[in-house]
Design an enzyme around this catalytic site. Sequence first.
Site, PDB file in Angstrom:
ATOM      1  CG  ASP A  85       9.833  -2.759 -84.904  1.00  0.00           C
ATOM      2  OD1 ASP A  85       8.665  -2.593 -85.297  1.00  0.00           O
ATOM      3  OD2 ASP A  85      10.111  -3.151 -83.751  1.00  0.00           O
ATOM      4  CG  ASP A  99      -1.175  -3.405 -82.841  1.00  0.00           C
ATOM      5  OD1 ASP A  99      -0.186  -2.835 -82.343  1.00  0.00           O
ATOM      6  OD2 ASP A  99      -2.343  -3.221 -82.443  1.00  0.00           O
ATOM      7  CD  GLU A 118      -4.444   3.425 -81.585  1.00  0.00           C
ATOM      8  OE1 GLU A 118      -4.729   2.272 -81.225  1.00  0.00           O
ATOM      9  OE2 GLU A 118      -3.501   3.684 -82.361  1.00  0.00           O
ATOM     10  CE  LYS A 150      -0.560 -17.635 -82.600  1.00  0.00           C
ATOM     11  NZ  LYS A 150      -1.435 -18.149 -81.511  1.00  0.00           N
ATOM     12  CG  ASP A 192       0.221   8.645 -87.808  1.00  0.00           C
ATOM     13  OD1 ASP A 192       0.942   8.102 -88.658  1.00  0.00           O
ATOM     14  OD2 ASP A 192       0.332   8.434 -86.577  1.00  0.00           O
ATOM     15  CG  ASN A 213     -11.752  -1.245 -87.287  1.00  0.00           C
ATOM     16  OD1 ASN A 213     -10.848  -1.090 -88.109  1.00  0.00           O
ATOM     17  ND2 ASN A 213     -12.259  -2.427 -86.997  1.00  0.00           N
TER      18      ASN A 213
END
Length: 232
Positions: A149, A113, A60, A117, A35, A87
């Site tokens: 979402d 995330d 993460e 932009k 994950d 990362n």
Amino acid sequence: MRQHVNPLSRIYQQPLALPPPRELFSDPDRPIHLDIGCARGRFLLAMAQAQPERNYLGVEIRRPLVQAAELDRVALGLTNLKYLFCNANVSLQTWLQQLGGSQLELVSIQFPDPWFKNRHHKRRVLQPELLLAIAAALDPGRELFIQSDVLAVIEPMVELIEASGCFTRPSTDELPWRHNNPLACPTERETLVLQEGLPVYRVLYQRNQQAPPRANFYVGTDNSPNSPAPLP
């Protein structure tokens, strides 16, 4: 509120040597669910208990979340689960290359995330090089699951994945988005979004027989997976 960190900052650009499965799990031969961007890790905590026949690795970039998740894992004595700080676009590719054949069963990227932009698209988690490393580590028939979402987040992910040619959707899958989550447990973000009556956009892919293309198969106008233009 999502608490962003800039993955292009110098501190997050230092490669880390991630431990191999034999150093992560009590039974390293079990199939692995990876994950990417596991956040606080409660989704994997539930999965590791609901389906203990797999090993689970959550990666993460926010170190405090990894530390908190590891405390929960240790408290429950789960040896088929591990959380690692890294990362993914810097350190995960080497780890994937070193996996034994057929070990990786499923990769999930859930509610990453947004980085809306254009100039920030290089900060998004699914970059072409990482996708190719995932494709190379997955045997045909193994799965890649993405959900968000935010349409502006998942649509470029879909374009990138499908431009690679390495993944297809199951013939029984709904188009353009799955109505149900194929995983046994939802993430906290998914639960919150559904409670608010908002849509979740999901796609389940299966690895096909096609070999991964060259590393620069996908180039956008801002050198990111926002505007696809496959090279000739």
